[in-house]
Design a protein around this motif. Structure first.
Motif, mmCIF file in Angstrom:
data_model
loop_
_atom_site.group_PDB
_atom_site.id
_atom_site.type_symbol
_atom_site.label_atom_id
_atom_site.label_comp_id
_atom_site.label_asym_id
_atom_site.label_seq_id
_atom_site.Cartn_x
_atom_site.Cartn_y
_atom_site.Cartn_z
ATOM 1 N N LYS A 452 0.948 -1.264 -0.033
ATOM 2 C CA LYS A 452 0.018 0.018 0.061
ATOM 3 C C LYS A 452 0.726 1.166 -0.111
ATOM 4 N N PRO A 453 0.429 2.439 -0.607
ATOM 5 C CA PRO A 453 1.336 3.490 -0.675
ATOM 6 C C PRO A 453 1.229 4.015 0.581
ATOM 7 N N PRO A 490 -8.021 10.905 -7.600
ATOM 8 C CA PRO A 490 -9.036 10.125 -6.574
ATOM 9 C C PRO A 490 -8.606 9.342 -5.762
ATOM 10 N N TYR A 491 -7.247 8.941 -5.530
ATOM 11 C CA TYR A 491 -7.162 8.119 -4.389
ATOM 12 C C TYR A 491 -6.615 8.861 -3.183
ATOM 13 N N ALA A 492 -6.529 7.852 -2.209
ATOM 14 C CA ALA A 492 -6.303 8.455 -0.853
ATOM 15 C C ALA A 492 -4.944 7.985 -0.426
ATOM 16 N N PHE A 493 -3.896 8.971 -0.115
ATOM 17 C CA PHE A 493 -2.546 8.739 0.148
ATOM 18 C C PHE A 493 -2.408 9.137 1.451
ATOM 19 N N PRO A 494 -1.831 8.520 2.581
ATOM 20 C CA PRO A 494 -1.429 9.267 3.789
ATOM 21 C C PRO A 494 -0.437 10.286 3.711
ATOM 22 N N VAL A 525 -0.607 10.211 -13.771
ATOM 23 C CA VAL A 525 -0.837 9.501 -12.522
ATOM 24 C C VAL A 525 -1.382 8.118 -12.605
ATOM 25 N N GLU A 526 -2.270 8.031 -13.531
ATOM 26 C CA GLU A 526 -2.939 6.515 -13.671
ATOM 27 C C GLU A 526 -1.685 5.598 -14.247
ATOM 28 N N SER A 527 -0.843 6.065 -14.911
ATOM 29 C CA SER A 527 0.435 5.261 -15.298
ATOM 30 C C SER A 527 1.146 4.799 -14.169
ATOM 31 N N PHE A 528 1.223 5.707 -13.107
ATOM 32 C CA PHE A 528 2.241 5.371 -12.314
ATOM 33 C C PHE A 528 1.509 4.776 -11.242
ATOM 34 N N ILE A 529 0.285 5.001 -10.851
ATOM 35 C CA ILE A 529 -0.400 4.003 -9.901
ATOM 36 C C ILE A 529 -0.479 2.762 -10.363
ATOM 37 N N ASP A 530 -0.311 2.530 -11.796
ATOM 38 C CA ASP A 530 -0.208 1.084 -12.542
ATOM 39 C C ASP A 530 1.195 0.442 -12.069
ATOM 40 N N GLU A 531 2.068 1.565 -11.897
ATOM 41 C CA GLU A 531 3.437 0.799 -11.515
ATOM 42 C C GLU A 531 3.274 0.451 -10.065
ATOM 43 N N LEU A 532 2.649 1.038 -9.197
ATOM 44 C CA LEU A 532 2.772 0.738 -7.874
ATOM 45 C C LEU A 532 1.972 -0.773 -7.824
ATOM 46 N N ALA A 533 0.817 -0.858 -8.558
ATOM 47 C CA ALA A 533 0.090 -2.147 -8.476
ATOM 48 C C ALA A 533 1.145 -3.194 -8.823
ATOM 49 N N SER A 546 -8.794 -0.700 -3.681
ATOM 50 C CA SER A 546 -8.161 -0.631 -2.253
ATOM 51 C C SER A 546 -8.108 1.008 -1.868
ATOM 52 N N LEU A 547 -7.939 1.789 -2.891
ATOM 53 C CA LEU A 547 -7.546 3.314 -2.564
ATOM 54 C C LEU A 547 -8.593 4.166 -2.793
ATOM 55 N N LEU A 548 -9.887 3.639 -3.138
ATOM 56 C CA LEU A 548 -10.990 4.333 -3.473
ATOM 57 C C LEU A 548 -12.144 4.130 -2.474
#
Length: 721
Positions: A452-453, A490-494, A525-533, A546-548
């Motif tokens: 998780k980020p 759109p995502y929640a990051f701490p 943003v959507e490419s990088f979130i894909d990298e995190l996945a 899980s982030l929405l």
């Protein structure tokens, strides 16, 4: 040429933020003061506000506040007004609005402007109020004539009835015009459950004339004594003509005049063929000026270096650097997006007739009052002496938010006796565009042991259009548009930190391009979130879900798109699915792309599935058409789009070097609309922003190779399938 800036006060800035940021929705009721402006019209009929005229024969004319450039707004906005006026779309005639900020300003932006996917958002309330005011007055006029309570009367299909007697709107026009208009804010609007027109698949009102050839675009302008001019503009921005063979140009049959301005040469002739031949014969030599050495490599190097420096803070929550340092896993990435041209079907053109004490303009523009203003500035005439005749636009995409073409045409027309139509060739159009900025983005993210980020940092480097166009939108070093969909993903990051570094490219004018900030930020943003996945070894859709949890509308479109696309079902070798989620322009969108990557690295997009939550739907057909058109516009850029510079010149010149999509490249596009009671969001630019990451994430799924620069470099994908 002027710098194109427009002064806004704080209230105006909020309106611009709403239009371009999508998170704020302000509506402005029609002012009662509009009524006196139509006193002359009321003498011959009924005009309770700037949008409606009803003559004694019952003809209803809707004066449309927004420009029609293929997005269907002449139908959708007409539906808003007709719903409350209680007339059918077959009972109305449409008319372009004149240049008038006082009457037709976009209430989300503050000037008369069609753009930012705001037309429905801006006029959702004002146009319905306009119709409701007119309906109320017509009912009151009928009640007075019959001596009954207005509450017992009903408006329907252009008439007022008590169930037994009926009066047409034309019969009531004079009586209604004599009544005092109520405050628009006090008139009751229909409950959405009672809509009979809004929400239906209404046929486009502008389609018949486009099919039979009667539709008039700016380039179709015909006037007595009209001459046509072909124009050549300095191939290097800021350059000027050095020498012109006027004798050779004038020797061409049909050529009447050669006109030189500070930055261009125009050959005026009886027809376009002669004008083009004359321009070629003129053998123009140019003084390239200070930008003669500009090239793409240097511009990119400048962006790279500037992106290493801290930027103005757009958002800072938590302690991202500390979280990064303590993360179980750190991921870093650099993304780049190129300059892009608009390449609208209708090339730039403008017809102008300058007289001693007046100026008339015939043009398709997204900003009539700005066109009026530039003509007044160039001619020295008072603004009220400049008349703008707006036309249907054969593709705007933000290009016609700019008035450089109008200014150049006026400069030519000032030296011509009579009206002259200045037409740009396709080469002039592409090589003298105002380009979507080149962006250079740096990302870092930290993941915990579960993937998780815990930290997200994003630094954006690129040109600021806001600083030039709407200075109030550039505040404390942050361009509100350049960070849209990045500062508020759109995502929640701490912990999250988003920065902006303004970098203006030498010799390259930049502007809007069917959305700017989101068309860039949604991709990265959507490419990088894909990298995190991928780093977390989790499914891209499940990872996003899980982030929405805090964002039900974003979660809803993601779930719908994944379901309709058959996410998770097997695909052949060399095929892959990719997904994107966004909130931009006031709407929530998720796209799933299915692609195939061949052994030679070529990419074929087979299918696009798009889920849209844009609030209350006015016309489903319009939304589906905009999703299709927007996705293809964005896909063109993904596959082919790039403007490059060498020796100060744009290297692309026509559709052989700045490629449009070909018909055999077009995928199946499916659109699924979420039923919603929320206020309408924008739609014209949403699919354009969503397509790039969906496709590029699908390419990764098919090949295991992550491409972080657009357009797709097929050499990097060879033998990956």
């Amino acid at each position: 040429m002027p710098d194109g800036s427009h002064t806004l006060d704080r209230r105006g800035f909020l309106k611009v933020g709403a239009a371009l940021g999508g998170g704020l929705a302000l509506t402005v009721a029609l002012a009662p003061s509009l009524r006196p402006a139509w006193a002359a019209v009321e003498a011959a009929g009924f005009a309770p506000n700037a949008f409606i005229r009803i003559d004694r024969q019952g003809l209803v004319t809707l004066v449309m506040p927004s420009a029609e450039m293929g997005q269907g707004i002449y139908t959708a906005e007409a539906m808003l007004l007709a719903e409350e006026l209680e007339v059918g779309l077959d009972q109305v005639k449409l008319e372009h609005s004149p240049a008038n900020d006082a009457l037709y300003a976009n209430p989300l932006i503050g000037i008369q402007l069609t753009g930012g996917s705001t037309a429905i958002r801006a006029f959702w309330t004002p146009l319905r109020q306009a119709g409701a005011v007119a309906r109320t007055l017509l009912i009151a006029a009928a009640a007075k004539q019959w001596g009954v309570d207005p509450a017992g009367l009903k408006a329907k299909a252009g008439t007022v009835t008590d169930g037994k007697r009926t009066l047409g709107y034309g019969e009531l026009a004079d009586a209604a015009a004599a009544l005092p208009a109520p405050d628009a804010k006090t008139v009751a609007l229909k409950d959405p459950k009672d809509f009979t027109l809004i929400g239906t698949r209404a046929k486009r009102l502008d389609s018949p004339d486009k099919v039979n050839g009667r539709a008039e675009y700016g380039i179709d302008t015909k006037l007595p004594g009209l001459k046509v001019a072909a124009i050549a503009i300095s191939p290097v921005y800021g350059g000027k003509p050095k020498s012109v063979d006027e004798a050779a140009a004038m020797a061409v049959k049909g050529v009447r005049q050669v006109v030189k301005t500070d930055e261009s040469v125009a050959v005026v002739a009886d027809h376009m063929g002669a004008a083009k031949k004359g321009l070629e014969a003129a053998a123009i030599q140019w003084d390239d000026g200070p930008n003669a050495t500009v090239n793409s490599a240097d511009l990119i190097r400048q962006l790279e270096e500037e992106s290493k420096k801290p930027g103005a803070v757009a958002r800072n929550e938590g302690d991202a650097e500390k979280a990064l340092a303590g993360a179980a896993q750190r991921i870093d990435a650099i993304y780049q997006m190129p300059f892009l041209a608009h390449a609208a079907m209708e090339p730039m053109n403008c017809t102008v007739h300058v007289r001693k004490d007046s100026c008339e303009i015939w043009v398709g523009t997204q900003v009539p009052t700005l066109a009026q203003g530039i003509a007044a500035e160039v001619t020295g005439l008072p603004k009220e002496k400049v008349q703008v005749h707006n036309h249907l636009i054969g593709g705007g995409f933000g290009r016609r938010l700019e008035v450089d073409g109008v200014g150049r045409a006026v400069k030519v027309a000032m030296q011509v006796d009579g009206p002259v139509k200045v037409v740009w060739s396709r080469e002039e159009d592409i090589q003298h565009d105002m380009y979507r900025p080149y962006y250079y983005d740096r990302f870092s993210a930290g993941l915990d042991a579960d993937g998780k980020p815990v930290a997200w940092t994003h630094r954006i480097a690129g040109s600021s259009i806001m600083a030039r166009y709407f200075p109030a939108g550039f505040k404390d070093g942050v361009d509100a548009d350049a960070v849209e969909a990045a500062a508020e993903p759109p995502y929640a990051f701490p912990s999250i930190r988003v920065e902006y570094v303004r970098v203006e490219p030498q010799g390259v004018p930049t502007s809007w391009w069917r959305g700017v900030g989101p068309t860039h930020n949604v991709f990265v943003v959507e490419s990088f979130i894909d990298e995190l996945a991928a780093a977390a070894k989790q499914d891209p859709v499940a990872y996003r879900k899980s982030l929405l949890g805090h964002n039900p509308r974003a979660l809803g479109v993601l779930t719908l798109a994944a379901e309709k696309a058959g996410w998770g079902t097997p695909m052949p070798k060399g095929h892959g699915r990719g997904v994107s989620v966004q909130f931009a322009f006031g709407s929530y969108v998720s796209q799933v792309a299915e692609v195939e990557v061949a052994a030679d690295g070529s990419v074929k997009v087979h299918r696009i599935v798009c889920a849209v939550d844009s609030g209350i739907v006015v016309n489903p057909d319009t939304i589906e058409a905009q999703v299709q058109g927007g996705a293809l516009f964005g896909l063109t850029a993904v596959l082919h789009g790039s403007i490059t510079f060498k020796d100060g010149r744009v290297e692309q010149g026509n559709f052989d070097t700045y490629l449009p999509m070909r018909i055999d490249e077009v995928p199946v596009i499916e659109t699924h609309l979420v039923k919603s009671a929320e206020a309408p969001g924008g739609i014209g630019e949403t699919a354009t922003a969503a397509i790039a990451p969906a496709v590029m994430n699908a390419v990764f799924a098919a090949t295991g190779k992550r491409l972080r620069t657009l357009p797709i470099d097929t050499d990097l994908l060879k033998s990956s399938a």
